[in-house]
Design a protein around this motif. Structure first.
Motif, mmCIF file in Angstrom:
data_model
loop_
_atom_site.group_PDB
_atom_site.id
_atom_site.type_symbol
_atom_site.label_atom_id
_atom_site.label_comp_id
_atom_site.label_asym_id
_atom_site.label_seq_id
_atom_site.Cartn_x
_atom_site.Cartn_y
_atom_site.Cartn_z
ATOM 1 N N MET A 92 65.765 10.682 49.896
ATOM 2 C CA MET A 92 65.992 9.514 49.061
ATOM 3 C C MET A 92 67.278 8.724 49.352
ATOM 4 N N PRO A 93 68.437 9.357 49.329
ATOM 5 C CA PRO A 93 69.631 8.547 49.546
ATOM 6 C C PRO A 93 69.662 7.936 50.950
ATOM 7 N N THR A 118 67.387 3.917 52.578
ATOM 8 C CA THR A 118 67.781 2.564 52.970
ATOM 9 C C THR A 118 68.524 2.578 54.290
ATOM 10 N N GLU A 119 69.299 3.646 54.507
ATOM 11 C CA GLU A 119 70.003 3.712 55.791
ATOM 12 C C GLU A 119 68.994 3.764 56.927
ATOM 13 N N MET A 122 60.471 1.074 46.066
ATOM 14 C CA MET A 122 61.376 1.202 44.927
ATOM 15 C C MET A 122 60.804 2.184 43.897
ATOM 16 N N GLN A 162 58.951 4.682 44.531
ATOM 17 C CA GLN A 162 59.166 6.035 45.064
ATOM 18 C C GLN A 162 60.606 6.486 44.860
ATOM 19 N N LEU A 163 61.525 5.533 45.011
ATOM 20 C CA LEU A 163 62.936 5.872 44.809
ATOM 21 C C LEU A 163 63.232 6.219 43.352
ATOM 22 N N SER A 164 62.408 5.718 42.449
ATOM 23 C CA SER A 164 62.689 5.929 41.021
ATOM 24 C C SER A 164 62.181 7.268 40.505
ATOM 25 N N ALA A 195 62.862 16.680 48.764
ATOM 26 C CA ALA A 195 62.052 17.234 49.855
ATOM 27 C C ALA A 195 60.616 16.738 49.776
ATOM 28 N N MET A 198 56.883 11.243 51.513
ATOM 29 C CA MET A 198 56.281 10.090 50.848
ATOM 30 C C MET A 198 57.036 8.802 51.117
ATOM 31 N N PRO A 216 67.708 -4.890 40.986
ATOM 32 C CA PRO A 216 68.255 -3.940 41.948
ATOM 33 C C PRO A 216 67.990 -4.324 43.407
ATOM 34 N N LYS A 258 70.833 -4.962 45.766
ATOM 35 C CA LYS A 258 71.635 -3.814 46.208
ATOM 36 C C LYS A 258 70.832 -2.879 47.110
ATOM 37 N N ILE A 259 69.622 -2.570 46.652
ATOM 38 C CA ILE A 259 68.818 -1.617 47.435
ATOM 39 C C ILE A 259 68.420 -2.218 48.785
#
Lengths: 698, 192
Positions: free
Chosen positions: A81-82, A85-86, A116, A118-120, A126, A131, A478, A481-482
């Motif tokens: 997750m973190p 975006t990278e 987004m 999925q990120l929430s 893992a 996903m 968001p 930023k995201i």
């Protein structure tokens, strides 16, 4: 002049800078049919797999940190997750420009929203990993199923495996070194794969070459001392002479192969040792036909053994055989010519080496003991022709991990697809889905440069429309930023003047690739068979590791039989029914070699058997000279100093290899050095006894 | 004056002791969750906000939550906004649906099964399983905090607030990365 040129070449040959250019690849160990697969990754920057074995949960974080620092990883298993975006900013966004843009703003918004959501989710990272796929990324079909690639220790679940792609070839030594050194520092992370293997191999071969240079230098000092002490210092002249032949051989090998391998070059010190033999024997007795006949037989038997090696399927052995055969041939000719021209001006002192006067009984007992030791040593350690025995990267722990990873019930295979055969790649992906086979597969975003250019132009049009500009302006948190990186990159200002060449990083990777390699894991043998039928261009690692020793074993059996027949034929031609006498040093050499393997607890590897062929070629020389002297009722003391000197130079020449860490060099060095000691001991024990008997009979 | 301070201290200490968090046993928790577990199924709308620490921004999602108790035990977490994505979590595994009424696609989660079991235990209000894998404390009446025993769990702690009717009203989750997820349930419908 010769001294100067030879001396210079000798220095150059062992100089570090010249060694830095030698080849150090691992494919040189593989027979042609297998090397094809192992060589592919050199030209396949896009999709070759490396693996990280994570010993515990904490290892995951450190491994991921290291992987993320690599920057341009093509497939990074750590983009949880973190990292999403990278990852998007690094690869997804960039490569998306090669793909068609969304049909409209709704579709784009929908894609951004999907990720987004999925990120929430309050799900474990893992689970999110398989996903979270960028809706913009070209690799959305990269993973059909994450499955068992994530964990291979079914019992404890303690170990995990990360499979990842590196977008640079293994021979890009700067990047490969950086990668390998990063992971070498990490605790609880083991790294496996061609990039790591190539690095370890390169490092070890270079270290070993340095070691060989240093020890060989020390050996030369010993030789100089020995020759000086025994009044044979004129033979020092041979060193530059042989350096010329060796350099010439290296040049020819380089010309034929396009490069010379570090392991071949390391063999050079041994070759110098062998090449001196002919001059030792024949220098003083240039008109002695018997001596030169023996020299010729010795040369032919040694040459025969090296020529025989040129029929091996392992390229390294073929290269060594060409290097050594050529070096020996030239040395023989040069030794003869130099002896003929210079034997009057450069005369060594007479040197009579007294052989200890052993009674037949103790001599027989000691000789018998050497043979008995050989019989004892032979069954102590079973022969092991496996790949592991030739691989420098395999520590015991790594060997276990490799076996766990590749030797388990679920065969790990690689399916190869030629660059243009997109149909096959897609049909493989479908096959993997239909059969629920774990697979990690490559997929091209676009097939042609023309198509990529068209898509980029479409993107440029898309982001320069007023609707898009307004939509982007309206997007507040968001999204701002995201998708900060996305908005920074995907706007009219950034993209309007962009050319496909500016996307070099993305495009050049696809351009430089000849093959795509998909990874799959099959547990069902029937499924494996069906896969093999449908996709003939494939290989399973277990098949390769299984076939490798079988191929070598068959070859060794053939070649040992041939060398036995050939040597017997040559010796019988010259010595008639007394030919077996000439085999005694060989018997002693082999016995001592087996005994040492037994004592050191080292299995007899493929290299041991190759060394055995070289050893037989060398030790027959001692047998030939002694038998020839005995049959012609001449004194052994006439040939023993030369035998002693030639054995000593060969031992000095090969002993640096025994100190190396690379298993190939170490095995070759140990086998030949101890074999030569056994051969020399047997010659010194048995022949004088026969001479005494013969005297009595006469 | 000293006597007054001492008296205040003693009083405060007494109230402090009374307000101390109460550690609940499986039986206590079972009693609290009994109305939820007794229903055949429970359906509710939710509004979720996830504060992502890394970007200092909030992602808001809306959708429906559906809990079906044994024998056909499963949980459906369906996000409708900003984009559709649904998850079906059951002891047999996890499946996703990317468009309404489309086929559920199984997701391989066997390697993180223990984490999934944890997640499922509190989404299903399964007191027994929760007590096995979490330390449960009662913060206030109808407000419970579940802290996973496994320190590597993907959720640091979960707060569950039940309404007066004993059905879930709020949930607050904290992740090890520092993200905060708060979920508000509304329109709870129970099928007995």
């Amino acid at each position: 002049m010769i001294k100067k040129v030879g001396g210079l070449l000798f220095v150059l040959l062992w100089l570090t800078s010249s060694q830095a250019k030698v080849e150090t690849s691992s494919e040189i160990f593989f027979p042609k049919q297998q090397a094809r697969y192992f060589g592919i990754y050199q030209n396949t920057t896009l999709s070759w797999w490396n693996f990280l074995i994570l010993k515990d949960e904490s290892a995951k974080d450190t491994a991921c940190d290291a992987l993320n620092q690599m920057g341009d990883l093509l497939f990074n298993p750590c983009h949880d997750m973190p990292m999403a975006t990278e990852w998007l900013s690094q690869w997804g966004f960039e490569n998306s420009l090669l793909l068609p843009p969304p049909k409209n703003l709704n579709e784009l918004e929908n894609r951004l929203n999907q990720i987004m959501v999925q990120l929430s989710l309050p799900l474990p990272a893992a689970l999110l990993t398989p996903m979270v796929q960028s809706p913009l990324a070209p690799y959305q079909n990269l993973k059909e199923q994450f499955g068992d690639f994530y964990s291979f220790d079914d019992q404890s679940k303690a170990e995990e495996v990360f499979a990842f792609w590196l977008p640079f070839p293994s021979h890009d030594s700067e990047k490969t070194t950086k990668l390998s050194e990063t992971f070498a520092k990490l605790n609880n992370v083991e790294s496996l794969g061609p990039h790591f293997g190539v690095h370890a191999n390169q490092k070890q071969i270079k270290l070993d070459l340095h070691k060989v240079s240093k020890i060989a230098g020390f050996g030369i000092l010993i030789l100089v001392f020995l020759l000086w002490q025994t009044g044979q210092k004129v033979f020092l002249f041979l060193i530059p002479l042989l350096a010329i032949t060796l350099s010439f051989s290296a040049f020819v090998v380089h010309w034929v192969w396009g490069s010379i391998h570090g392991l071949t070059l390391a063999f050079g010190s041994g070759l110098i040792g062998i090449s001196m033999d002919y001059a030792f024997h024949g220098w003083r007795k240039i008109h002695d036909k018997l001596i030169w006949k023996s020299n010729l037989i010795s040369f032919l038997t040694t040459l025969a053994s090296f020529l025989l090696l040129s029929f091996f399927s392992v390229p390294l052995i073929r290269q060594v055989s060409l290097f050594a055969g050529l070096g020996l041939g030239l040395s023989f000719i040069l030794s003869y010519l130099a002896s003929k021209k210079l034997h009057n001006s450069l005369r060594p002192k007479e040197w009579n080496l007294e052989i200890p006067d052993l009674q037949p009984k103790p001599a027989m007992i000691i000789g018998g003991l050497i043979v008995a030791l050989g019989f004892w040593g032979l069954p102590q350690e079973k022969s092991d022709f496996s790949l592991r025995q030739m691989d420098v990267t395999q520590s015991k722990q790594q060997a276990t991990s490799t076996e766990k990873l590749f030797g388990k019930k679920e065969a790990l295979g690689f399916a190869l697809f030629e660059k243009d055969d997109m149909k096959a790649l897609l049909s493989f992906n479908q096959w993997a889905v239909d059969n629920k086979v774990n697979s990690l597969s490559a997929k091209l975003p676009v097939q042609t440069l023309k198509e990529a250019q068209f898509n980029l132009r479409q993107w440029q049009k898309f982001v320069c429309t007023n609707e898009y500009k307004q939509w982007a302006l309206r997007k507040k948190e968001p999204y701002s930023k995201i998708y900060k990186d996305f908005f920074n990159r995907y706007n009219c200002e950034s993209l309007k003047d962009l050319d496909i060449k500016d996307l070099r990083k993305s495009w050049s990777l696809f351009e430089s690739t000849d093959y795509y390699v998909s990874l799959l894991q099959v547990s069902d043998p029937i499924l494996k068979e069906s896969f093999a039928k449908q996709f003939p261009n494939h290989f399973f690692l277990e098949d390769i590791t299984e076939k490798f020793p079988r191929i070598l074993q068959e070859e060794i059996q053939w070649f040992l039989s041939i060398i036995a027949i050939l040597s017997l034929a040559i010796l019988s031609y010259f010595f008639g029914n007394k030919a077996p006498l000439a085999l005694l040093p060989g018997l002693g050499g082999l016995s001592f070699m087996f005994a040492i393997h037994g004592l050191l607890g080292r299995p007899l590897t493929f290299i041991s058997f190759v060394s055995m062929i070289i050893l037989l070629g060398l030790s027959f020389d001692y047998g030939v000279f002694c038998t020839s002297q005995l049959l012609n009722r001449k004194k052994l003391s006439q040939v023993f100093p030369a035998i002693f000197l030639s054995a000593t130079t060969s031992i000095i020449g090969f002993s640096p290899l025994a100190f190396c860490e690379h298993p190939v060099l170490k095995d070759m060095g140990t086998s030949i050095v101890f074999g030569l000691l056994g051969a020399l001991a047997m010659s010194a024990l048995i022949y004088p006894m026969l001479e005494v008997k013969k005297g009595k009979i006469t | 004056m000293r006597h007054i301070i001492a008296l205040i201290s003693v009083t405060l200490a007494t109230f402090g002791a009374l307000a101390e968090e109460k550690v609940l046993s499986a039986q206590d928790l079972e009693r609290e969750f009994q109305p939820i577990r007794a229903a055949r199924s429970l359906k509710a709308d939710f509004k979720q906000t996830r504060l992502i620490e890394k970007w200092q921004t909030e992602i808001k999602t809306e959708g429906t939550f559906q809990l079906t108790n044994p024998p056909n035990s499963h949980v459906i977490w369906q996000v409708n906004s900003p984009s559709y994505l649904a998850f079906k979590l059951s002891p047999g595994g996890i499946a996703t649906q990317t468009e309404p009424k489309k086929k559920w696609k199984p997701v391989d989660a066997k390697n993180i099964q223990s984490h999934m079991d944890n997640l499922l235990s509190w989404l299903q209000f399964d007191a027994k399983k929760i007590a096995q894998t979490h330390k449960v404390t009662q913060l206030q009446k109808k407000l419970f905090q579940l802290t996973p025993i496994d320190k590597k769990a993907p959720i640091k702690n979960v707060e569950i607030k039940l309404g007066d009717d004993s059905f879930p009203e709020k949930m607050k989750l904290a992740t090890p990365e520092g993200d905060l997820i708060s979920i508000h349930f509304s329109n709870q419908k129970v099928i007995k």
